[in-house]
Design an enzyme around this catalytic site. Structure first.
Site, PDB file in Angstrom:
ATOM      1  N   HIS A  53       8.357   2.567  -8.280  1.00 35.71           N
ATOM      2  CA  HIS A  53       9.377   2.574  -7.227  1.00 35.71           C
ATOM      3  C   HIS A  53       9.339   1.265  -6.465  1.00 35.71           C
ATOM      4  O   HIS A  53       8.461   0.434  -6.675  1.00 35.71           O
ATOM      5  CB  HIS A  53       9.248   3.799  -6.314  1.00 35.71           C
ATOM      6  CG  HIS A  53       8.037   3.834  -5.428  1.00 35.71           C
ATOM      7  ND1 HIS A  53       6.755   3.946  -5.931  1.00 35.71           N
ATOM      8  CD2 HIS A  53       7.907   3.785  -4.082  1.00 35.71           C
ATOM      9  CE1 HIS A  53       5.897   3.973  -4.924  1.00 35.71           C
ATOM     10  NE2 HIS A  53       6.569   3.870  -3.782  1.00 35.71           N
ATOM     11  N   HIS A  55       8.853   0.177  -3.346  1.00 36.98           N
ATOM     12  CA  HIS A  55       8.077  -0.203  -2.154  1.00 36.98           C
ATOM     13  C   HIS A  55       7.179  -1.404  -2.441  1.00 36.98           C
ATOM     14  O   HIS A  55       6.589  -1.520  -3.520  1.00 36.98           O
ATOM     15  CB  HIS A  55       7.246   0.987  -1.650  1.00 36.98           C
ATOM     16  CG  HIS A  55       8.088   2.028  -0.970  1.00 36.98           C
ATOM     17  ND1 HIS A  55       7.703   3.333  -0.830  1.00 36.98           N
ATOM     18  CD2 HIS A  55       9.325   1.928  -0.390  1.00 36.98           C
ATOM     19  CE1 HIS A  55       8.645   4.015  -0.185  1.00 36.98           C
ATOM     20  NE2 HIS A  55       9.645   3.183   0.079  1.00 36.98           N
ATOM     21  N   ASP A  57       4.277  -2.361  -1.540  1.00 44.67           N
ATOM     22  CA  ASP A  57       2.865  -2.203  -1.932  1.00 44.67           C
ATOM     23  C   ASP A  57       2.725  -1.824  -3.406  1.00 44.67           C
ATOM     24  O   ASP A  57       1.607  -1.691  -3.911  1.00 44.67           O
ATOM     25  CB  ASP A  57       2.147  -1.188  -1.020  1.00 44.67           C
ATOM     26  CG  ASP A  57       2.723   0.217  -1.092  1.00 44.67           C
ATOM     27  OD1 ASP A  57       3.961   0.364  -0.980  1.00 44.67           O
ATOM     28  OD2 ASP A  57       1.943   1.176  -1.256  1.00 44.67           O
ATOM     29  N   HIS A  58       3.863  -1.673  -4.121  1.00 47.35           N
ATOM     30  CA  HIS A  58       3.828  -1.359  -5.549  1.00 47.35           C
ATOM     31  C   HIS A  58       4.381  -2.484  -6.420  1.00 47.35           C
ATOM     32  O   HIS A  58       4.139  -2.505  -7.629  1.00 47.35           O
ATOM     33  CB  HIS A  58       4.594  -0.056  -5.818  1.00 47.35           C
ATOM     34  CG  HIS A  58       3.975   1.109  -5.117  1.00 47.35           C
ATOM     35  ND1 HIS A  58       3.263   2.086  -5.771  1.00 47.35           N
ATOM     36  CD2 HIS A  58       3.901   1.407  -3.795  1.00 47.35           C
ATOM     37  CE1 HIS A  58       2.794   2.950  -4.872  1.00 47.35           C
ATOM     38  NE2 HIS A  58       3.162   2.561  -3.673  1.00 47.35           N
ATOM     39  N   HIS A 111      10.091  10.847  -2.762  1.00 43.83           N
ATOM     40  CA  HIS A 111       9.507   9.773  -1.932  1.00 43.83           C
ATOM     41  C   HIS A 111      10.549   8.660  -1.781  1.00 43.83           C
ATOM     42  O   HIS A 111      10.845   8.214  -0.679  1.00 43.83           O
ATOM     43  CB  HIS A 111       8.237   9.276  -2.611  1.00 43.83           C
ATOM     44  CG  HIS A 111       7.575   8.125  -1.931  1.00 43.83           C
ATOM     45  ND1 HIS A 111       6.980   8.230  -0.693  1.00 43.83           N
ATOM     46  CD2 HIS A 111       7.395   6.832  -2.322  1.00 43.83           C
ATOM     47  CE1 HIS A 111       6.477   7.045  -0.353  1.00 43.83           C
ATOM     48  NE2 HIS A 111       6.715   6.187  -1.318  1.00 43.83           N
ATOM     49  N   ASP A 128       3.825   7.237  -5.854  1.00 43.98           N
ATOM     50  CA  ASP A 128       3.645   7.932  -4.570  1.00 43.98           C
ATOM     51  C   ASP A 128       4.310   9.305  -4.590  1.00 43.98           C
ATOM     52  O   ASP A 128       4.784   9.790  -3.560  1.00 43.98           O
ATOM     53  CB  ASP A 128       4.240   7.102  -3.416  1.00 43.98           C
ATOM     54  CG  ASP A 128       3.425   5.855  -3.115  1.00 43.98           C
ATOM     55  OD1 ASP A 128       2.339   5.684  -3.696  1.00 43.98           O
ATOM     56  OD2 ASP A 128       3.895   5.045  -2.293  1.00 43.98           O
ATOM     57  N   HIS A 166      -2.493   5.856  -4.373  1.00 42.22           N
ATOM     58  CA  HIS A 166      -3.232   5.654  -3.115  1.00 42.22           C
ATOM     59  C   HIS A 166      -4.479   6.525  -3.072  1.00 42.22           C
ATOM     60  O   HIS A 166      -4.500   7.631  -3.619  1.00 42.22           O
ATOM     61  CB  HIS A 166      -2.365   6.012  -1.899  1.00 42.22           C
ATOM     62  CG  HIS A 166      -1.256   5.045  -1.638  1.00 42.22           C
ATOM     63  ND1 HIS A 166      -1.405   3.921  -0.864  1.00 42.22           N
ATOM     64  CD2 HIS A 166       0.031   5.028  -2.070  1.00 42.22           C
ATOM     65  CE1 HIS A 166      -0.256   3.252  -0.805  1.00 42.22           C
ATOM     66  NE2 HIS A 166       0.636   3.909  -1.535  1.00 42.22           N
TER      67      HIS A 166
HETATM   68 FE    FE Z   1       2.723   3.297  -1.780  1.00 35.82          FE
HETATM   69 ZN    ZN Z   2       5.812   4.190  -1.717  1.00 39.33          ZN
END
Ligand code: FE
Ligand code: ZN
Length: 254
Positions: A53, A55, A57-58, A111, A128, A166
Site C-alpha cells: 500500500h 503509506h 513507511d512502506h 486500512h 498493515d 509492524h
Molecule cells: Fe505501516
Molecule cells: Zn499503513
C-alpha cells in the site's frame, strides 16, 4: 525460501525473502538502508520489490533501491505509489523465476482502499491489514470492507506464516486480553511475546492458526467476543462487533 524480518524505521518490518542461491525479494521497503545492509551481509542479489500500500513507511526506500538495483516493482493500482513497474490487483499472480516464487494477489481494502496482500510460498505478506492479535486502522475503508478482507486472509491454510509490517504484537495482545481474558491460547501467546520482546526479538512471522486462536478481530463469532460486545452495548451483527473492537482499540492505551 528463507523469510527474514528486517527491522526498519520506528517499528516496521521489511520482509526479505531469499532462496539458497542468493536471489532475494523485499516487501514494503520503507527505508533502503536496512535492505542494502542485509543484502550485503548475506551476499544476496535483489530481484524484485513487492508493495502492499501507498503509506510512506512502506514505500519510502523504493527510489533509493531502484537507483542501485534494476528490478521490477509490483504494486497496487494507486497513483499515490510512484516507481511501480507492474500494477497488480485481486486475482493476479506474481510469478518470479529468481527466487522461484508464486504469489496470489488478494485485494484487502480497509486500512487503505487499494491495499493488497500477497500469499504464496507458505507465507502471507499482509502489510498493515492483519497484525498479530490485531489489525490495521481504518484510514480509508469501512469496518465491513476490512472484515471481509480479514475473512479472506483468515481462510488461508492455518500453517501459513503471517508476515505483518509492524511490531505491534505486545500492545495488541494487551487489548486482546481485555476482550478474552480467559482464552488459554491468548495467555500462552502473550507469554511467548513478552519473552521475545524482552530480548528485542521479532514476534513474527506467526502461524495463521495462532492468529485464528488469539486475534479478536478474527474471532467476531466467538462467544467471548459476542459477550464483550454486549457489555459495550453492541447487540448487532459481526460487522457491528468488529467495528466496536476497532473503535475501542483505537483509543486503548494499555
Ligand atoms: Fe505501516
Ligand atoms: Zn499503513
Amino acid at each position: 525460501m528463507h523469510v527474514v524480518p528486517l527491522p526498519a524505521l520506528a517499528d516496521n518490518y521489511i520482509w526479505l525473502l531469499h532462496d539458497d542461491g542468493g536471489q532475494a525479494v523485499v516487501v514494503d521497503p520503507g527505508d533502503a538502508f536496512p535492505v542494502e545492509t542485509a543484502l550485503k551481509a548475506r551476499g544476496l542479489e535483489l530481484r524484485a520489490i513487492l508493495l502492499t500500500h501507498h503509506h510512506h513507511d512502506h514505500i519510502g526506500g523504493v527510489e533509493a533501491l531502484l537507483s542501485r538495483h534494476n528490478v521490477p516493482v509490483y504494486a497496487p493500482r494507486d497513483e499515490r505509489i510512484g516507481h511501480a513497474t507492474q500494477r497488480v490487483d485481486d486475482g493476479d499472480v506474481v510469478l518470479l523465476d529468481a527466487p522461484e516464487a508464486r504469489f496470489d494477489v488478494i485485494a484487502v481494502p480497509g486500512h487503505t482502499i487499494t491495499h493488497i496482500a500477497y500469499a504464496g510460498q507458505g507465507v502471507l505478506l499482509c502489510g498493515d491489514t492483519l497484525f498479530s492479535m490485531g489489525c490495521g486502522r481504518l484510514f480509508e475503508g469501512t469496518p465491513s470492507q476490512m472484515l471481509a478482507s480479514l475473512d479472506r486472509l483468515a481462510a488461508l491454510p492455518g500453517n501459513t506464516l503471517v508476515c505483518c509490517a509492524h511490531e505491534y504484537t505486545a500492545a495488541n495482545g494487551r487489548f486482546a486480553q481485555t476482550v478474552e481474558p480467559s482464552n488459554p491460547a491468548l495467555i500462552t501467546r502473550q507469554q511467548e511475546v513478552s519473552a521475545l520482546r524482552a530480548h528485542n526479538r521479532p514476534t513474527l512471522p506467526v502461524a495463521l492458526a495462532t492468529e485464528q486462536a488469539t486475534n479478536p478481530f478474527l474471532r467476531t463469532d466467538c462467544e467471548d467476543v459476542i459477550a464483550w460486545s454486549r457489555r459495550h452495548g453492541i447487540d448487532g451483527d459481526r460487522v457491528a462487533r468488529f467495528a466496536a473492537l476497532r473503535a475501542n482499540k483505537d483509543v486503548f492505551s494499555g
